[in-house]
Enzyme design. Structure first.
Site, short mmCIF file in Angstrom:
data_model
loop_
_atom_site.label_atom_id
_atom_site.label_comp_id
_atom_site.label_asym_id
_atom_site.label_seq_id
_atom_site.Cartn_x
_atom_site.Cartn_y
_atom_site.Cartn_z
N GLU A 114 0.87 -1.16 0.00
CA GLU A 114 0.00 0.00 0.00
C GLU A 114 0.92 1.21 0.00
OE1 GLU A 114 -2.61 0.87 3.42
OE2 GLU A 114 -2.29 2.84 2.57
N CYS A 148 -2.15 8.58 4.02
CA CYS A 148 -1.82 8.18 2.64
C CYS A 148 -2.98 8.40 1.67
CB CYS A 148 -1.36 6.74 2.61
SG CYS A 148 -2.51 5.61 3.40
#
Ligand SMILES: *[C@@H]1O[C@H](CO)[C@@H](O)[C@H](O)[C@H]1NC(C)=O
Ligand SMILES: *[C@@H]1O[C@H](CO)[C@@H](O)[C@H](O)[C@H]1NC(C)=O
Length: 370
Positions: A114, A148
């Site tokens: 990720e 993020c």
């Protein structure tokens, strides 16, 4: 977790076919520092639930959480050993993703990455500026921007930009008061290195809101930048801090081109009162996740997977998706040990007759070898 029974054809009618979820064995979890508890424990839960042994590497940048995890985990989990802090790769960037993937390739180890990226946030002319400003500001400044999936920059028309600016100012004041520095609701930057990087970004374009910083406190004010150039660092790297550039485009098409000329982001947002516009952005772009008139609230749904695509990563997790990510799906077929006579048609010598029979028995839903 249960075996998943699947359809059979006539040739396999006397067998049971199923998918069994088996652990891979050993899993390494490298956690980032920005949500150091959740981003360590959430994949851990999935990996353990799938039956794996886990080597856990909390981030050394979030020192206090690392210490607490090291103290607490041994109290609740079996056989906890220590992974000595090997050279920390840092986390979450496509650059580090390549290092991890190269290391994994040596052993053909599957990976889930990720990563980050610059998450675009398109704001249409057809919107209520205050509604959009509230939503965008909250998600941008949440955890001081160290998320993020946070909206990284806004794409809008020059007119919408002028309507958004006072609305963003009003949202910031409403959330963090006249002096955001003294607000108990605004965090600080993780360390000096990141603080200095963000302080540097404040020099890009022109500060429209905020812009203050204090190194002794690692404080960066909730900031909005305008007139930024594409070539400036703030538009070249993932911001990962409380800074929001507003980039102007002339049309929806130009916004979509802008997005598609860049790497696929981890998240993408579109705000408009026209569902057609939101749909169009969704259909003509690609990203790990998508929010229409909303920020990253989808993270709260275990029913949705989180993961990147292209430059923003691969694989997915959260909820059941974590379990699946850390499981091998083994294809299993168990045949009745007797009744050999019915197999005669599949053995040579072949004749037009038995070939036809097999083709028929395989049915339409088969991957045929014949
Ligand atoms: C972190 O995990 C806890 C426990 O599942 C959950 O209640 C909380 O909402 C999570 N926080 C974030 C920011 O995801
Ligand atoms: C859409 O329009 C309505 C009515 O003007 C307004 O209340 C709402 O905040 C708008 N939503 C967005 C996302 O702009």
């Amino acid at each position: 977790m249960k075996d998943e029974y699947v359809a059979t054809n006539l040739l396999t009618k006397l067998s049971s076919a199923f998918i069994r979820k088996e652990p891979f064995g050993l899993v390494l979890i490298i956690a980032p520092w920005n949500y150091p508890v959740n981003l360590t424990l959430m994949p851990l839960v999935g990996a353990l639930a799938a039956g794996n042994c886990v080597v856990l590497k909390p981030s050394e940048m979030s020192k206090c959480t690392e210490k607490v995890l090291c103290e607490l985990l041994p109290q609740y989990l079996d056989q906890v050993g220590w992974l000595c802090p090997s050279p920390p790769p840092g986390e979450g960037s496509p650059r580090v993703g390549r290092i991890v993937m190269a290391a994994a390739a040596k052993h053909l180890t599957p990976i889930t990455l990720e990563l980050g990226g610059k998450n675009p946030c398109y704001v249409d002319d057809d919107c209520d500026p205050q509604t959009v400003a509230n939503r965008v500001a909250w998600f941008r400044y949440f955890n001081s921007g160290q998320t993020c999936v946070a909206p990284d920059y806004v794409l809008c028309s020059p007119e919408t930009r002028e309507r958004l600016l006072p609305a963003l100012q009003s949202a910031i004041t409403r959330f963090y008061g006249d002096d955001p520095k003294s607000s108990p609701n605004l965090g600080r930057i993780i360390n000096q290195k990141h603080f200095l990087r963000l302080q540097g970004l404040l020099r890009c374009g022109r500060v429209a809101i905020g812009g203050q910083s204090d190194e002794s406190d690692r404080y960066i004010a909730p900031t909005v930048l305008v007139d930024v150039q594409d070539t400036e660092p703030v538009m070249q790297e993932e911001i990962f801090g409380p800074i929001l550039p507003l980039v102007t485009v002339r049309s929806l098409d130009e916004a979509i081109d802008f997005i598609n000329q860049r790497e696929k982001p981890l998240a993408l947002y579109a705000f408009s009162n026209s569902s057609q516009v939101v749909n169009e952005v969704m259909e003509r772009t690609s990203s790990g996740s998508f929010g229409g008139n909303e920020g990253f609230i989808y993270l709260t749904l275990p029913s949705l997977p989180l993961g990147g695509v292209g430059n923003s990563g691969m694989g997915r997790y959260h909820g059941k998706f974590s379990f699946d990510t850390f499981s091998h799906q083994r294809a299993c077929l168990l045949r009745n040990p007797g009744l050999e006579k019915v197999n005669d048609i599949r053995y040579p010598p072949y004749s037009p007759w038995n070939q036809q029979l097999i083709t028929w028995a395989l049915g339409s839903q088969s991957c045929t070898l014949l």
